[in-house]
Design a protein around this motif. Structure first.
Motif, short mmCIF file in Angstrom:
data_model
loop_
_atom_site.label_atom_id
_atom_site.label_comp_id
_atom_site.label_asym_id
_atom_site.label_seq_id
_atom_site.Cartn_x
_atom_site.Cartn_y
_atom_site.Cartn_z
N ASP A 163 0.83 -1.21 0.00
CA ASP A 163 0.00 0.00 0.00
C ASP A 163 0.87 1.25 0.00
O ASP A 163 0.58 2.23 -0.71
N ASN A 164 1.96 1.26 0.79
CA ASN A 164 2.87 2.40 0.79
C ASN A 164 3.48 2.61 -0.58
O ASN A 164 3.63 3.74 -1.05
N ALA A 165 3.88 1.49 -1.24
CA ALA A 165 4.47 1.61 -2.57
C ALA A 165 3.48 2.20 -3.56
O ALA A 165 3.83 3.05 -4.40
N ALA A 167 4.85 5.72 -4.84
CA ALA A 167 5.73 5.47 -5.98
C ALA A 167 5.42 6.42 -7.14
O ALA A 167 6.31 6.79 -7.91
N GLY A 168 4.17 6.81 -7.28
CA GLY A 168 3.81 7.73 -8.36
C GLY A 168 3.27 7.00 -9.58
O GLY A 168 3.59 5.84 -9.85
N ARG A 169 2.42 7.69 -10.34
CA ARG A 169 1.79 7.09 -11.53
C ARG A 169 2.86 6.68 -12.53
O ARG A 169 3.81 7.41 -12.80
N GLY A 170 2.69 5.49 -13.09
CA GLY A 170 3.62 4.96 -14.07
C GLY A 170 4.76 4.15 -13.47
O GLY A 170 5.57 3.59 -14.22
N ALA A 171 4.85 4.07 -12.15
CA ALA A 171 5.94 3.32 -11.50
C ALA A 171 5.63 1.82 -11.50
O ALA A 171 4.50 1.40 -11.74
N GLU A 172 6.65 1.05 -11.24
CA GLU A 172 6.52 -0.41 -11.16
C GLU A 172 6.74 -0.85 -9.71
O GLU A 172 7.66 -0.36 -9.03
N ASP A 190 9.99 -0.85 -5.60
CA ASP A 190 9.26 0.10 -6.44
C ASP A 190 10.26 1.02 -7.12
O ASP A 190 11.40 1.17 -6.66
N SER A 191 9.83 1.62 -8.21
CA SER A 191 10.69 2.53 -8.97
C SER A 191 10.32 3.97 -8.72
O SER A 191 10.54 4.84 -9.59
N GLY A 192 9.75 4.25 -7.55
CA GLY A 192 9.36 5.61 -7.22
C GLY A 192 10.52 6.44 -6.72
O GLY A 192 11.70 6.07 -6.84
N PRO A 193 10.22 7.59 -6.09
CA PRO A 193 11.29 8.48 -5.61
C PRO A 193 12.07 7.91 -4.43
O PRO A 193 13.18 8.37 -4.14
N GLY A 194 11.52 6.91 -3.73
CA GLY A 194 12.23 6.31 -2.60
C GLY A 194 12.19 7.17 -1.35
O GLY A 194 11.48 8.18 -1.27
N GLY A 216 14.40 4.28 -6.65
CA GLY A 216 13.37 3.49 -6.01
C GLY A 216 13.75 3.04 -4.61
O GLY A 216 14.76 3.45 -4.04
N LEU A 217 12.94 2.14 -4.07
CA LEU A 217 13.10 1.66 -2.70
C LEU A 217 12.82 0.17 -2.66
O LEU A 217 11.93 -0.33 -3.36
N ARG A 218 13.57 -0.55 -1.81
CA ARG A 218 13.35 -1.97 -1.60
C ARG A 218 13.10 -2.19 -0.11
O ARG A 218 13.92 -1.81 0.73
#
Length: 486
Positions: free
Chosen positions: A392-394, A398-403, A421-425, A475-477
């Motif tokens: 849910d956090n991701a 993460a933002g629209r268009g992220a994986e 995720d490939s968001g801003p992290g 992104g963030l793991r």
């Protein structure tokens, strides 16, 4: 006998507990009197040994003075000295225990001997004590050096009744033999006494160790327990003083447990009570949004709807947090299940939300061949809730268009769940702070700062670990480890 002021003892650092251990304090107070008594016994023993050594030497000097006095016999108006050279050599033959002798008549007028010996301290103008020895300590010169001696003086009367005369017989012996004898007696008595003191010290140390063992067990019981373990401390065998301390600690734990349970019940009850009106508020605002055409009113209703949505999410998070508390997890219990299958179900449930947010959500290694199961012993509801919070956090940040990719593997007796995720992290300096309750690394989105705190609470209740890692290039793991079921 006056009492020692307590302030004096407090000013002696090694007699007051301070920061030292209780064992050391007891040892000091129990062994110190033993050392004092041992020193006093040594002094008394030496004095007693010296006294008996003097008695033995005095007896031998008295017998020698009698024998020497018999060698000088009155003959008419003079004295006959019958003292052969052989007897003289025997008396003077011992170099280590030198013997000095002198016969004088009247006392002080040298007749026979090898040394000018000091007069007895009792010698006065009064009539001397005939045939009764006088013993005293004195010093004589030997090769220019003073020698401490023990002297026996014997007054012998001779002459006619109308012309009585006095002869003084003095025998002196070096005090070296007396000191050696006293020292030997002291050693013979001090060694067994020292052994007894040492044995008593060992017994005292063992007794203190055995007496403080319940305190050590209490310390281990407190140190080894988890911070959230508020169950009573159990000590089967302990002295009364330790039982009183354990009882006081258990009362304190009971009060804390009661307080924590009351807070938990309040949060749970409040959250349950708030869910219904918040759900109604959301429903009413949704209906109002559909029915109104006024743009300004619609904008205000949308703000109310968003606030109601965030409040409902906060209430849901608080309920999850209440279920993740230690007593709640213990009451729910654990079971064995396939972690991979559970995470696949959670991911599938989150797909509609991800699509609505423009997020590409999926499981890694989801090919045609089913991967091997990853068995764990845990609470399936809480584990699902924890992973759902991470996903849910991701989706939220993460933002629209992220994986967003979810991965489950078994490695080194550990079950690992990763959500990438490939968001801003999140900045690395906030990787630890985001696990605190109500901390938010960004003001974007509609989160309440409880998601990762709930994840950490649930994972740690299952003896696991959760970490954040920055994903290259962007992104963030979120890395979750659980114990793999055997």
């Amino acid at each position: 006998m006056t009492d020692v002021p307590s302030g004096l003892l407090r000013n002696v650092p090694w007699l007051t507990p301070g920061s030292r251990s209780l064992r050391t304090h007891l040892l000091v107070w129990l062994l110190l009197p033993q050392l004092v008594l041992w020193a006093a016994a040594a002094v008394i023993t030496y004095n007693v040994a010296a006294r008996y050594a003097n008695l033995a030497i005095d007896r031998s000097l008295y017998q020698a003075s009698q024998a020497l006095g018999r060698q000088v016999k009155p003959l008419g108006n003079g004295l006959l000295v019958d003292f052969p050279r052989a007897a003289r050599d025997i008396i003077e033959s011992d170099p280590d225990d030198k013997v000095y002798y002198m016969v004088s008549s009247p006392p002080g007028e040298f007749i026979l001997g090898n040394r000018k010996l000091p007069q007895p301290p009792a010698a006065t103008n009064a009539a001397p004590p005939y045939d009764r020895p006088v013993f005293y300590n004195a010093t004589v010169e030997q090769d220019g050096k003073p020698v401490a001696v023990r002297i026996a003086a014997l007054y012998v009367g001779w002459g006619e009744d109308d012309l009585p005369q006095t002869m003084l017989v003095q025998i002196a012996k070096s005090r070296a033999s007396r000191d050696a004898l006293a020292g030997q007696i002291l050693i013979d008595m001090a060694l067994p006494l020292s052994g007894l003191v040492l044995l008593m010290s060992v017994i005292v140390w063992a007794g203190i160790r055995a007496g403080l063992a319940p305190l050590a067990r209490l310390r281990d019981a407190v140190v080894d327990r988890a911070p959230d373990n508020l169950t009573p401390i159990q000590l089967t065998t302990a002295p009364e003083e330790v039982r009183v301390l354990v009882s006081a600690l258990n009362e304190l734990l009971h009060a804390v447990r009661h307080s924590v349970a009351g807070q938990r019940r309040f949060i749970s009850d409040a959250a349950h009570q708030l869910r219904t009106p918040l759900a109604g508020l959301k429903s009413q605002t949704e209906l109002a949004l559909k029915e109104t055409a006024d743009p300004e009113l619609k904008q205000r209703l949308q703000r109310v709807h968003d606030s109601a949505t965030r409040s409902a999410h906060l209430v849901s998070q608080l309920l999850t947090l209440a279920r993740a508390e230690p007593e709640s997890t213990n009451s729910i219990g654990r079971s064995r299940f396939d972690l991979r299958r559970a995470i696949e179900d959670v991911t599938a449930e989150m797909v509609p939300r991800a699509l609505a947010a423009g997020i590409d959500l999926g499981m890694a290694d989801s090919g045609p061949t089913p991967p091997p199961p990853v068995p764990v012993d845990a609470n399936p509801l809480l584990i699902r809730e924890a992973v759902a919070n991470v996903i849910d956090n991701a989706i939220r940040y993460a933002g629209r268009g992220a994986e967003v990719t979810v991965r489950v593997v078994a490695q080194d007796q550990r079950a690992i769940v990763e959500v990438e995720d490939s968001g801003p992290g999140i900045p690395p300096e906030h990787h630890q702070a985001v696990f605190e309750r109500f901390f938010r690394a960004t003001h974007e989105g509609s989160g309440c700062g409880l998601g990762l705190a709930i994840v950490k609470e649930i994972v740690e209740r299952h003896d696991g670990r959760v970490e954040l890692h920055t994903r290259a290039p962007r992104g963030l793991r979120v890395h979750i480890q659980l114990r793999l079921a055997s």
